[in-house]
Write a protein that holds these residues in place. Structure first.
Motif, PDB file in Angstrom:
ATOM      1  N   LEU A   1      18.669 -32.393 -66.547  1.00 24.45           N
ATOM      2  CA  LEU A   1      19.186 -31.974 -65.244  1.00 24.45           C
ATOM      3  C   LEU A   1      20.704 -31.952 -65.226  1.00 24.45           C
TER       4      LEU A   1
ATOM      5  N   LYS B   1      12.969 -35.937 -56.596  1.00 19.91           N
ATOM      6  CA  LYS B   1      13.908 -35.293 -55.684  1.00 19.91           C
ATOM      7  C   LYS B   1      13.276 -33.981 -55.215  1.00 19.91           C
TER       8      LYS B   1
ATOM      9  N   GLU C   1      15.490 -31.101 -53.472  1.00 19.27           N
ATOM     10  CA  GLU C   1      16.394 -30.478 -54.443  1.00 19.27           C
ATOM     11  C   GLU C   1      15.620 -29.531 -55.360  1.00 19.27           C
TER      12      GLU C   1
ATOM     13  N   ASN D   1      14.310 -32.218 -61.222  1.00 17.15           N
ATOM     14  CA  ASN D   1      14.429 -32.833 -59.900  1.00 17.15           C
ATOM     15  C   ASN D   1      13.070 -33.311 -59.404  1.00 17.15           C
TER      16      ASN D   1
END
Length: 451
Positions: free
Chosen positions: A233, A349, A352, A344
């Motif tokens: 990421l 997340k 995101e 993500n």
């Protein structure tokens, strides 16, 4: 000797595989009588055909490909063997174009790495730039090699299984003993980080040349394959900070509007499949996954009657819509958004991840259509990311590498079956069928390859 020097660039992989000791008298490409000035190395580094055109034998093995029954009798034995996951792909009269091309790229890269810094009539900045570019080319080649001819990297083990030989010097006398999966990945990461340390340019004039953006993008891909999601990421985001242009398919009136490779704002670093790998029929499961307002169906795929041999169904169409493009397997902006979305999601997340997907989808759906998606949790977001990845990266063989790494996850591993000429073939998760065999001809000439 003059003839050997002239043909060395073309036939070097065969030379390497025909018993190293047979070629100790051949003058190496790196000898100063051949490469003396920095401009000589720049010329070698700009040899796009050799450094950027790779194989793609795994394209037929992955789940995106499906040979219609009537089509099966017209395919070559190489296509057929890959499609049915055979233990032997090439017969004794054939060579492995993938292996040869990747190792030829590595030899060119090694020649540059070995000699450019001591070349004449060039500035230090010029030499470092060429040196760094060669490191990126070598890293890309080894990432393809280890994921084609080696077992899948497993973050829970020491990755001590044998993969492919690490050749790091332009020697014609060298052992071809295979290195481990872990050693190859260590070298890939080392080369990419070394390219950054040597001030590789941010964005080159042409996307066929390596760049800082390409390094971050390749690190993102490499760490994804390794299951290092935070590192993947981080590097995908660094790549997107430098390049984030996307093509808006709503501006097209036909697939023939698709831009040529060097003018494509989405391509970070161009590498292409060999021309002979065009035209594989796409699976019905993949084609049926496209929604009616998803423009990729019309602009990424083309009727099977447009290919030779023709077939009922659809094939990956970009190389036909824009013939100078080829099929890009290098890193791209869409891939970075997809990597960011997947990582993500894996890092819990959710929003995101969905945001990354919607940025891409906004450029892929017809005007006025509801392209935005939502996810209630990270599991839903991950499923959406993987589905979007299949649709966006079709026709390039990425699905094969994804199948390999997803096999390590009990949730996503899957047994595949297909029928070819009336016989049923099965591919179990993590089976030997996920590792392409090294050509037996090469093992016979260099027994260390078989150990």
């Amino acid at each position: 000797m003059k003839f050997l020097k002239f043909t060395l660039y073309i036939f070097l992989p065969i030379l390497l595989l025909n018993s190293c000791r047979d070629y100790v008298e051949v003058e190496q490409v790196g000898n100063n009588r051949i490469l003396k000035y920095t401009a000589d190395y720049r010329g070698l580094a700009n040899n796009y055909t050799t450094l950027s055109s790779f194989g793609g034998i795994h394209l037929f093995a992955n789940a995106d490909t499906e040979f219609p029954i009537a089509y099966q009798n017209g395919v070559s034995t190489i296509w057929a063997n890959s499609y049915s996951w055979q233990k032997i792909i090439y017969d004794p009269s054939q060579s492995d174009a993938d292996w040869n091309g990747l190792y030829l790229c590595i030899y060119y890269s090694n020649t540059i790495i070995d000699g450019v810094m001591s070349s004449q009539s060039g500035s230090d900045a010029e030499k470092k730039e060429i040196y760094a570019e060669a490191l990126v080319h070598r890293a890309f080649a080894y990432l393809q090699l280890v994921n084609t001819y080696g077992p899948q990297f497993d973050p829970t083990t020491n990755n001590s299984e044998k993969a492919v030989p690490l050749l790091l010097e332009p020697l014609l006398f060298s052992s071809l003993e295979r290195n481990t999966v872990g050693e190859v990945y260590d070298q890939i990461i080392s080369d990419l980080k070394n390219a950054l340390a040597n001030d590789i340019q941010n964005v080159p004039q042409f996307n066929v040349l390596p760049s800082k953006t390409a390094v971050y993008a390749l690190l993102a891909r490499t760490y994804l394959y390794m299951g290092e999601y935070q590192l993947s990421l981080d590097n995908a985001q660094k790549a997107l900070e430098l390049q984030k242009g996307l093509i808006d398919l709503k501006t097209f009136t036909t697939g023939f509007n698709y831009p040529a490779l060097t003018k494509n704002p989405e391509i970070i670093f161009s590498k292409t499949l060999l021309f002979g790998y065009r035209g594989a029929p796409l699976s019905n499961d993949l084609l049926n996954s496209f929604e009616s307002n998803d423009l990729r169906y019309n602009y990424y795929t083309m009727a099977g009657t447009s290919f030779r041999p023709g077939f009922v169904g659809r094939g990956f169409g970009i190389a036909n819509y824009s013939p100078t493009t080829g099929i890009n397997i290098g890193v791209s902006v869409p891939e970075m958004y997809l990597i960011a979305a997947e990582c993500n999601a894996r890092l819990n997340k959710t929003q995101e991840a969905v945001d990354n997907l919607n940025i891409l989808r906004a450029k892929r759906y017809s005007a006025g259509s509801a392209y935005q998606i939502t996810a209630a949790n990270s599991t839903e977001a991950l499923n959406l990311a993987l589905t979007e990845r299949q649709k966006e990266l079709i026709g390039r063989g990425f699905r094969w590498f994804d199948q390999r790494r997803l096999n390590l996850d009990p949730v996503y591993k899957k047994t595949y079956t297909r029928v070819f000429k009336g016989e049923t073939y099965t591919l179990e998760p993590n089976s030997a069928g996920y590792v392409f065999p090294i050509n037996q001809n090469y093992i016979d000439l260099n027994p260390e390859l078989g150990k």
